[in-house]
Design a protein around this motif. Sequence first.
Motif: not given
Length: 471
Positions: A58, A66-67, A205, A211, A215-218, A220
């Motif tokens: 995080r 995120p992208e 993923t 997520a 804080g890692i984007p869903a 990924t």
Amino acid sequence: MSVWIGVDLGTQSVRALVVGPGGEVAGAAARPLTSHREGPRHEQDPEQWWRELAAATREALAGVAPERVRGVAVAATSGTILLTGPGGRPLTPALMYDDRRASAERANEAGAAVWERLGYRRMQPTWALPKLLWLLRDAPAGARAAHQSDFVNRRLVGHEVATDLSNALKTGVDLIAERWPDEVLELLPPGVLPEVVRPGALLGTVCAEAAAETGIPAGTPVLAGATDGCAAQLGAGATSVGSWNSVLGTTLVLKGVTEELIHDPLGVVYSHRAPDGSWLPGGASSTGAGVLSRDLPGRDLDALGAQAARREPGSAVTYPLVSRGERFPFDAPGAEAFTLGEPAGDVERYAAILLGAAFVERLCFDYLDLLGAPVDGEIILTGGATRSGYWTRLRADVLGRPVTLRENAEPALGMAVLAGGDPARMIRTRAVVEPSGDGRRELYLRFVAELERRGWLDPHVAAHARERTTR
């Protein structure tokens, strides 16, 4: 601009690194981990791994859109294992890589032929398979084995995951066939072991729940990682056949790349499997910089190095064993530190320790050459010893080879590379140090002869080391 996340689950902390395509660090954070030690016992709480990993990622991702995130991979300590139940819930504490409560007798009786084929003579009680057998004595039905990285990867993706061949080595995986051998499966209840894949394989993923916590984007991609040693090798860029990463800190570790599996009759070299199917042989010595804090406590090591550089060449050399017993480039449980010559004062004692570590490093390469491993590629130095310019040049002189220093070679960087980054761009060279002076040939030959005289170094290895000094 894309970024990749590398996570390093160590003994004392978890570190998250967010790396851009050119090796630039877009974010980094670390959180401490707590161990429980008592005699042969060394445990950690797996739930703490997850909490601190989530906090570290995080923070590292706080300023990253995120992208931009393209993948994540996790490195972990080799041989650490626990049992899990439904939903990946831990049923036991994690037995860390150096927990010594298990016995390797059953594992060695069952897998002797497998271990010999893979190039090591026997399993040790600290390896994961003996510890897994010990944990299963009182385990409920349906318990599953999980290495350190497996536990957190399952939380990241939200379902059961395969383990990687790197972490599975000390659990008895057949690295040639890339599967669990029958001898190991017959020791365990059905369903205990996860499937195995190569490092870098897609595990799944990041799920929505993970997520929200990390804080890692869903969505990924989560890639299978590797042990911390293999991750450091990837981070150093020692990935082409004949290249070697020499890590000198408290102790000395060498890891390289070969096309074929190296067979070692002494059992001091064993190999991991690389993501591309090549082999990663290596060994760990019990010598290194740990002797400096023990033998020269409180001294200004930088000042000693500057003075030693002005007094070269020294006439003494110390075999710098951190503790009793040697593991590589020979197996000698009774080996003890010694000094040839009589250093006069702290400067000469310091120089003798550094020279001894360089001689052991040279002898490691002599032994690898005797085994038929290619050693003519790039030699990349990492670890705390590279902070000393004097020691780095000394090592280049003793090896008679240029040595490369990287800007960053930590395991988390290796995992960012494994997660999908381009190693050619991510891994950046800080300097190349050329040999510039006397390689101390005569003193090296005395050192080799003394190891042989004490019965620790095999005469064939000693003869080969002598022969290589004439090439």
